[in-house]
Enzyme design. Sequence first.
Site, mmCIF file in Angstrom:
data_model
loop_
_atom_site.group_PDB
_atom_site.id
_atom_site.type_symbol
_atom_site.label_atom_id
_atom_site.label_comp_id
_atom_site.label_asym_id
_atom_site.label_seq_id
_atom_site.Cartn_x
_atom_site.Cartn_y
_atom_site.Cartn_z
ATOM 1 N N CYS A 48 0.848 -1.197 0.000
ATOM 2 C CA CYS A 48 0.000 0.000 0.000
ATOM 3 C C CYS A 48 0.887 1.251 0.000
ATOM 4 O O CYS A 48 1.853 1.338 0.755
ATOM 5 C CB CYS A 48 -0.907 -0.008 1.233
ATOM 6 S SG CYS A 48 -2.028 1.407 1.267
ATOM 7 N N CYS A 52 0.506 4.824 6.902
ATOM 8 C CA CYS A 52 -0.150 4.682 8.206
ATOM 9 C C CYS A 52 0.800 3.927 9.161
ATOM 10 O O CYS A 52 1.146 2.764 8.893
ATOM 11 C CB CYS A 52 -1.460 3.919 8.062
ATOM 12 S SG CYS A 52 -2.496 4.560 6.716
ATOM 13 N N CYS A 55 0.309 0.250 10.295
ATOM 14 C CA CYS A 55 -0.183 -0.772 9.367
ATOM 15 C C CYS A 55 0.899 -1.651 8.748
ATOM 16 O O CYS A 55 1.826 -1.165 8.091
ATOM 17 C CB CYS A 55 -0.994 -0.108 8.255
ATOM 18 S SG CYS A 55 -1.831 -1.343 7.228
ATOM 19 N N CYS A 92 -16.731 -8.667 5.501
ATOM 20 C CA CYS A 92 -16.085 -7.381 5.246
ATOM 21 C C CYS A 92 -14.812 -7.596 4.426
ATOM 22 O O CYS A 92 -13.888 -8.269 4.870
ATOM 23 C CB CYS A 92 -15.760 -6.698 6.573
ATOM 24 S SG CYS A 92 -14.931 -5.124 6.340
ATOM 25 N N CYS A 124 -19.842 -5.603 3.555
ATOM 26 C CA CYS A 124 -19.093 -4.397 3.882
ATOM 27 C C CYS A 124 -17.790 -4.429 3.099
ATOM 28 O O CYS A 124 -17.203 -5.492 2.925
ATOM 29 C CB CYS A 124 -18.806 -4.387 5.381
ATOM 30 S SG CYS A 124 -17.818 -2.982 5.909
ATOM 31 N N CYS A 184 -19.377 2.525 8.460
ATOM 32 C CA CYS A 184 -18.706 1.887 9.581
ATOM 33 C C CYS A 184 -17.441 2.705 9.797
ATOM 34 O O CYS A 184 -16.604 2.796 8.892
ATOM 35 C CB CYS A 184 -18.365 0.440 9.214
ATOM 36 S SG CYS A 184 -17.257 -0.368 10.387
ATOM 37 N N ARG A 256 -17.999 -2.496 17.785
ATOM 38 C CA ARG A 256 -17.297 -3.747 17.473
ATOM 39 C C ARG A 256 -15.961 -3.821 18.208
ATOM 40 O O ARG A 256 -15.114 -2.935 18.070
ATOM 41 C CB ARG A 256 -17.081 -3.861 15.949
ATOM 42 C CG ARG A 256 -16.474 -5.186 15.518
ATOM 43 C CD ARG A 256 -16.583 -5.426 14.013
ATOM 44 N NE ARG A 256 -17.974 -5.347 13.587
ATOM 45 C CZ ARG A 256 -18.463 -4.387 12.815
ATOM 46 N NH1 ARG A 256 -17.686 -3.461 12.334
ATOM 47 N NH2 ARG A 256 -19.742 -4.368 12.510
HETATM 48 N N1 SAM Z 1 -6.779 0.687 3.103
HETATM 49 C C1 SAM Z 1 -8.053 0.973 3.608
HETATM 50 C C2 SAM Z 1 -8.072 2.097 4.613
HETATM 51 O O1 SAM Z 1 -7.043 2.405 5.194
HETATM 52 O O2 SAM Z 1 -9.138 2.676 4.802
HETATM 53 C C3 SAM Z 1 -8.766 -0.207 4.212
HETATM 54 C C4 SAM Z 1 -8.008 -1.234 5.040
HETATM 55 S S1 SAM Z 1 -7.256 -0.646 6.541
HETATM 56 C C5 SAM Z 1 -6.183 -1.983 6.953
HETATM 57 C C6 SAM Z 1 -8.577 -0.664 7.717
HETATM 58 C C7 SAM Z 1 -8.284 -0.298 9.139
HETATM 59 O O3 SAM Z 1 -7.566 -1.315 9.786
HETATM 60 C C8 SAM Z 1 -7.479 0.945 9.431
HETATM 61 O O4 SAM Z 1 -8.213 2.121 9.309
HETATM 62 C C9 SAM Z 1 -7.077 0.705 10.877
HETATM 63 O O5 SAM Z 1 -8.040 1.255 11.746
HETATM 64 C C10 SAM Z 1 -7.089 -0.816 11.000
HETATM 65 N N2 SAM Z 1 -5.737 -1.324 11.268
HETATM 66 C C11 SAM Z 1 -4.737 -1.493 10.388
HETATM 67 N N3 SAM Z 1 -3.619 -1.972 10.979
HETATM 68 C C12 SAM Z 1 -3.918 -2.101 12.289
HETATM 69 C C13 SAM Z 1 -3.174 -2.535 13.438
HETATM 70 N N4 SAM Z 1 -1.905 -2.904 13.347
HETATM 71 N N5 SAM Z 1 -3.799 -2.574 14.631
HETATM 72 C C14 SAM Z 1 -5.099 -2.187 14.732
HETATM 73 N N6 SAM Z 1 -5.841 -1.761 13.686
HETATM 74 C C15 SAM Z 1 -5.261 -1.711 12.492
HETATM 75 C C1 DTB Z 2 -11.332 -2.198 11.357
HETATM 76 O O1 DTB Z 2 -11.613 -1.186 12.031
HETATM 77 N N1 DTB Z 2 -10.516 -3.156 11.743
HETATM 78 C C2 DTB Z 2 -10.380 -4.154 10.705
HETATM 79 C C3 DTB Z 2 -11.389 -3.675 9.639
HETATM 80 N N2 DTB Z 2 -11.825 -2.432 10.163
HETATM 81 C C4 DTB Z 2 -11.009 -3.587 8.221
HETATM 82 C C5 DTB Z 2 -8.983 -4.345 10.273
HETATM 83 C C6 DTB Z 2 -8.026 -4.656 11.409
HETATM 84 C C7 DTB Z 2 -6.698 -4.908 10.819
HETATM 85 C C8 DTB Z 2 -5.679 -5.281 11.851
HETATM 86 C C9 DTB Z 2 -4.338 -5.468 11.272
HETATM 87 C C10 DTB Z 2 -4.242 -6.542 10.243
HETATM 88 O O2 DTB Z 2 -4.724 -7.672 10.468
HETATM 89 O O3 DTB Z 2 -3.632 -6.295 9.196
HETATM 90 FE FE1 SF4 Z 3 -2.882 1.243 3.349
HETATM 91 FE FE2 SF4 Z 3 -2.854 0.114 5.737
HETATM 92 FE FE3 SF4 Z 3 -3.130 2.737 5.542
HETATM 93 FE FE4 SF4 Z 3 -5.161 1.128 4.735
HETATM 94 S S1 SF4 Z 3 -4.382 1.361 6.825
HETATM 95 S S2 SF4 Z 3 -4.335 2.920 3.657
HETATM 96 S S3 SF4 Z 3 -3.969 -0.618 3.961
HETATM 97 S S4 SF4 Z 3 -1.311 1.554 4.918
#
Ligand code: SAM
Ligand code: DTB
Ligand code: SF4
Length: 315
Positions: A48, A52, A55, A92, A124, A184, A256
């Site tokens: 990606c 973030c 992430c 989702c 979703c 959501c 959730r």
């Molecule tokens: N790329 C899209 C976005 O950022 O909107 C969708 C997928 S993104 C992985 C969805 C959500 O996962 C993020 O907004 C964040 O709240 C959650 N997330 C990602 N990595 C995480 C982590 N290490 N621990 C907890 N939540 C995480």
């Molecule tokens: C949300 O708030 N949590 C989910 C879903 N929306 C998409 C994702 C959590 C991702 C946690 C880190 C991972 O497994 O990559």
């Molecule tokens: Fe990309 Fe992860 Fe950020 Fe979603 S949360 S935009 S997957 S870096």
Amino acid sequence: MKTVQEIRAIHDLPFPELLFRAAAVHREHWNAEEIQFCTLDSIKTGACPEDCSYCPQSARYSTGLKVEPLKDVAKVLEGAAEARANGSTRYCMGAAWREVKDDANFDAVLDMVRGVKGLGMEVCVTLGMLDAAQAERLKEAGCDVYNHNLDTSRDFYETIISTRKFDDRLRTIAAVQGAGLAVCSGGIVGMGESVDQRLHFLHELTQLGAPPESIPINHLVPVAGTPLADLPPVPPLEFIRMIATARILFPASRIRLSAGRTAMSDEMQALAFFAGANSLFTGDKLLTTPNPGDSHDHKLVEALGMRVEGSAAAV
Ligand code: SAM
Ligand code: DTB
Ligand code: SF4
């Protein structure tokens, strides 16, 4: 609409009083014996372009994640059918995209949406930023909900993500609302934010026009290689205060209990349910990180004398 100070006053109530109020509000709006099971599917993983800090899927960090292109529609539908058999009523699908593009990949996602909808599940998707026309195409395909998290307070946001702005998030959410999709939107606790910043984040959620249909409260999953890898966990009682405060502020929304459950005891999760959480991500994986898994969650629900909401499976 409550001010941040009023939200703080709720959050800081003596713990038993806070939980009592949250549990009372929960019972007025929901069947407190039921927990919704949702399953996540990472339909496009890693690489990606966003940065973030939390992430594992950002291309900027070396997390050892295996990058995978967009999944085949048939494969996704297989996963959805399996999730349904395990009690999930909501599927989702998440893509590690900065934004939706009007290309063949989006057409394939629309096919996935139609297919999952055809299985009788709530659908979703979470695909990053999108515009009004794209939101409408999702709606037409039968999508119920779009996940787009505010993640944290406006002022803390820029220390966590530099490649987009808090206002970009609000714009996408407005496009989603405009298309008649349910929103959501939630956030992450444990990224080094102050309690005040957590409350500003909840306050921002109250300003979205309509309250989100669901609010995922994630506990940071610290992933090696990401800038937030070494952060300590939030004290459990502090985390429960967030759940309870969210329940009181959003009586009719699903709250959730999302990422981070593998590090939570069953007792902590039970307390979260008592404080008003009424939905979980199930399955042994979230998007890329581990999750307790179906057998654990069925056992937990059973041990608590609760039920899986609307389940098609014999549970
Ligand atoms: N790329 C899209 C976005 O950022 O909107 C969708 C997928 S993104 C992985 C969805 C959500 O996962 C993020 O907004 C964040 O709240 C959650 N997330 C990602 N990595 C995480 C982590 N290490 N621990 C907890 N939540 C995480
Ligand atoms: C949300 O708030 N949590 C989910 C879903 N929306 C998409 C994702 C959590 C991702 C946690 C880190 C991972 O497994 O990559
Ligand atoms: Fe990309 Fe992860 Fe950020 Fe979603 S949360 S935009 S997957 S870096």
